[in-house]
Scaffold this motif. Structure first.
Motif, PDB file in Angstrom:
ATOM      1  N   UNK A  74      -2.767 -11.854   1.933  1.00  0.00           N
ATOM      2  CA  UNK A  74      -2.700 -12.526   3.230  1.00  0.00           C
ATOM      3  C   UNK A  74      -3.916 -13.403   3.451  1.00  0.00           C
TER       4      UNK A  74
ATOM      5  N   UNK B 218      -2.671  -0.982   0.668  1.00  0.00           N
ATOM      6  CA  UNK B 218      -2.837  -1.948   1.746  1.00  0.00           C
ATOM      7  C   UNK B 218      -3.777  -3.083   1.389  1.00  0.00           C
ATOM      8  N   UNK B 219      -4.787  -2.790   0.577  1.00  0.00           N
ATOM      9  CA  UNK B 219      -5.789  -3.826   0.268  1.00  0.00           C
ATOM     10  C   UNK B 219      -5.153  -4.986  -0.487  1.00  0.00           C
TER      11      UNK B 219
ATOM     12  N   UNK C  40      -2.108  -6.131  -0.235  1.00  0.00           N
ATOM     13  CA  UNK C  40      -1.368  -6.989   0.687  1.00  0.00           C
ATOM     14  C   UNK C  40      -2.331  -7.790   1.561  1.00  0.00           C
ATOM     15  N   UNK C  41      -3.390  -7.103   1.988  1.00  0.00           N
ATOM     16  CA  UNK C  41      -4.374  -7.764   2.839  1.00  0.00           C
ATOM     17  C   UNK C  41      -5.012  -8.939   2.098  1.00  0.00           C
TER      18      UNK C  41
ATOM     19  N   UNK D 266       2.475   0.781  -2.034  1.00  0.00           N
ATOM     20  CA  UNK D 266       1.643  -0.371  -2.403  1.00  0.00           C
ATOM     21  C   UNK D 266       0.339  -0.279  -1.614  1.00  0.00           C
TER      22      UNK D 266
END
Lengths: 303, 299
Positions: free
Chosen positions: B198, B191-192, B194-195, B189
């Motif tokens: 968040x 990272x961007x 998920x970031x 997945x």
């Protein structure tokens, strides 16, 4: 189908610290969440490791005390005495079983890896009529487990009187559809067409190119295929149990189950010690060669 | 992938490369299936006292009709179906939960926990069953010894529990393997994504539910298919427990055990028919499962 793998290494091979470094800062997790997560993970680790720990501890206890006392802590060290008893039971047949296992698995995995490499390389690198049919056959065989073929194999082998013959174990062991599948994935991702073309322009034959370039570039993948197949053969209990009635030909798994089923003739403690001795090499090989396992699993998983 | 300048002579060469595999494949996959399918069409007839040699006669449906009227065989099919319906979701639930936990930002010692879960996979199924048979056996069970001070005792081999004692061994062996596959899918997945979630204030649970789990759907379908197929071939664990189970595990506990006991009884055509039925059922179930879970997305 293979797009994920053609361009980059399977995700699990990458070291953890290299993935998503920016988000992995750990300051913004709460203590409660850290404690909960760690506690749950510790519980899972206990579940997975406790039986193996019990095996290790019990095999080192003085002979006959395998099932007494606290199962999870040492109580006198008699591992070597125990191995001595294991070696003398039934004229040392345990080591014969171990040798049989190593021979069946080693020969089967070695030949199987070679055949898988050839077929997988051809499927990835040659255009030929029937290519997609062969690949469909391979995938179908990956999906239908070997065990389902074992009884029909036994029936056929007994029809041609191939029972109690090591070939009855070896022949089926050499065929690994999963190995062909892995070899195809790995050949597609690690052997560039340009290099093969260069070899052809230099006038080298296809087999020579395969040996000199293909095999060399696929070598880490071939180790993975070898490991998977070695363990698959070691794991296969039903086939040798059915086709090998002579206990001097049996692999160690079949031998130990035979001992376990005859509780009166063989002390159960010996089954415990034999289990540890037979599992230990696999666990050590597994720990030492972890990255190959994960490469094979993730390549096999993403379809 | 396609060769622009592929010389036409590559075809026979490719067949030569594939020949060793294909020949042996024909010998140990296709030939036995054909052999079994053909021999399942004959029935063995014995004289009442078994004094004369049994005779074979062509009776295409005989063994199949018999199998469906054989209570031991049909209940072994039902038992394994129940096993799959319970064990597969439980195991995959555990595997998914572990993968999410290890992937979470709160996890410490990720490498250790991944390895701990994965280690049972290195233990051959039969060896795992042997070890667990000692965990279960009333004479040796360290589990019951630990529970003794609490006044508890688990009758692992009791009639109503024994199927789940088997399920536990299978779960122990394979949960970590599936966890690694799901974990690998989680790592893919971006990272961007998920970031961004968040930044929008999504909780860890929300992210797991709405982003991570949908992202590993392909891995879950695949592990489910392999686990369903695994259930159908259930043999090693019950076969090892059977002699120490004090009779609660029958010799026809699973379809393969049932077919094997037909072999032991000398009725090869009947064993062949049972194998053919099982192979067809496995094929149909995996096909249906793939169709049900395939929503037209590229896997």
């Amino acid at each position: 189908m293979t797009t994920l793998h053609d361009t980059r290494t399977p995700p699990a091979i990458r070291t953890h610290s290299a993935t998503r470094p920016a988000i992995r800062s750990r300051r913004d997790t709460s203590a409660v969440s850290r404690v909960t997560v760690t506690a749950l993970l510790a519980l899972s680790a206990f579940y997975f490791l406790a039986p193996l720990w019990w095996l290790l501890v019990s095999a080192t206890k003085p002979f006959g005390e395998q099932f007494s006392g606290n199962g999870l802590w040492f109580d006198g060290f008699a591992l070597f005495d125990n191995i001595g008893r294991l070696s003398s039971q039934d004229g040392g047949i345990f080591w014969r079983w171990m040798l049989n296992s190593v021979l069946y698995c080693g020969t089967g995995a070695l030949l199987g890896t070679a055949f898988s490499a050839l077929a997988g390389y051809a499927l990835a690198k040659f255009d030929f009529p029937g290519r997609s049919a062969v690949f469909a056959l391979v995938l179908a065989a990956v999906l239908v487990p070997k065990v389902l073929f074992t009884l029909p194999l036994y029936l056929m082998f007994s029809g041609i009187h191939l029972i109690d013959n090591p070939l009855a174990v070896l022949l089926p062991s050499v065929v690994s559809p999963f190995g062909v599948y892995l070899a195809r994935v790995f050949a597609a991702q690690s052997v560039p067409d340009e290099v093969l073309e260069a070899g052809r322009i230099d006038g080298a034959g296809e087999f020579r190119i395969f040996r000199a370039i293909g095999v060399r570039m696929m070598l880490p993948a071939l180790v993975t295929i070898f490991l998977f197949q070695f363990v698959e053969i070691w794991n296969n209990y039903l086939l040798p149990a059915m086709v090998l009635g002579d206990d001097r030909l049996q692999p160690v798994t079949v031998g130990l189950v035979g001992w376990n089923a005859s509780h009166v003739a063989v002390p159960p403690a010996l089954v415990v010690i034999g289990s540890l001795v037979s599992v230990a090499p696999l666990l050590i090989a597994f720990l030492a060669l972890q990255r190959f396992w994960r490469a094979g699993m993730t390549a096999g998983a993403v379809k | 992938m396609t060769h622009v300048s592929a010389p036409p002579s590559r075809g026979p060469r490719a067949l030569l490369f594939c020949a060793p595999f294909l020949l042996l494949f024909a010998a140990v996959y296709i030939a036995p299936i054909v052999y079994a399918a053909v021999s399942s069409l004959f029935t063995v007839r014995r004289s009442g006292l078994g004094l004369t040699a049994p005779t074979r006669e062509f009776h295409p449906l005989g063994n199949y009709l018999r199998a469906f009227h054989d209570g031991a065989f049909t209940s072994s099919l039902a038992r394994v179906a129940l096993f799959g319906l319970v064990q597969v979701p439980v195991m995959l639930g555990v595997a998914l939960a572990l993968a999410l936990l290890i992937d979470s930002r709160s996890a410490r010692g990720k490498g250790f926990f991944r390895l701990a879960g994965f280690l049972p996979y290195a233990v051959p199924g039969v060896s795992a069953a042997l070890v667990w048979s000692f965990m279960y056996s009333p004479q040796s069970s360290p589990v019951n010894r630990l529970l003794e001070p609490l006044g508890l005792e688990i009758p692992f081999f009791a009639e109503h529990l024994v199927l789940w004692s088997v399920a536990n061994i299978v779960t122990w062996s394979w949960a970590g393997y599936n966890m690694i596959i799901i974990y690998a899918a989680l790592q893919a997945i971006p990272g961007e994504v998920l970031e961004a979630a968040r930044m929008d204030g999504a909780s860890a649970f929300r992210i797991a539910w709405s982003i991570k789990i949908p992202a590993v759907r392909g891995a879950l379908v695949l592990t489910a298919v392999f686990s369903i197929i695994g259930s159908a071939q259930l043999f090693n664990e019950p076969a090892v427990l059977q002699p120490v189970s004090a009779g609660s595990l029958s010799s026809a506990f699973t379809p393969i055990m049932s077919a094997q006991s037909a072999v032991a009884a000398g009725n090869y055509p009947y064993a062949a028919a049972q194998s053919v039925i099982l192979a067809l059922l496995v094929g149909v179930v995996s096909f249906v499962f793939f169709k049900l879970t395939d929503r037209g997305e590229p896997a």
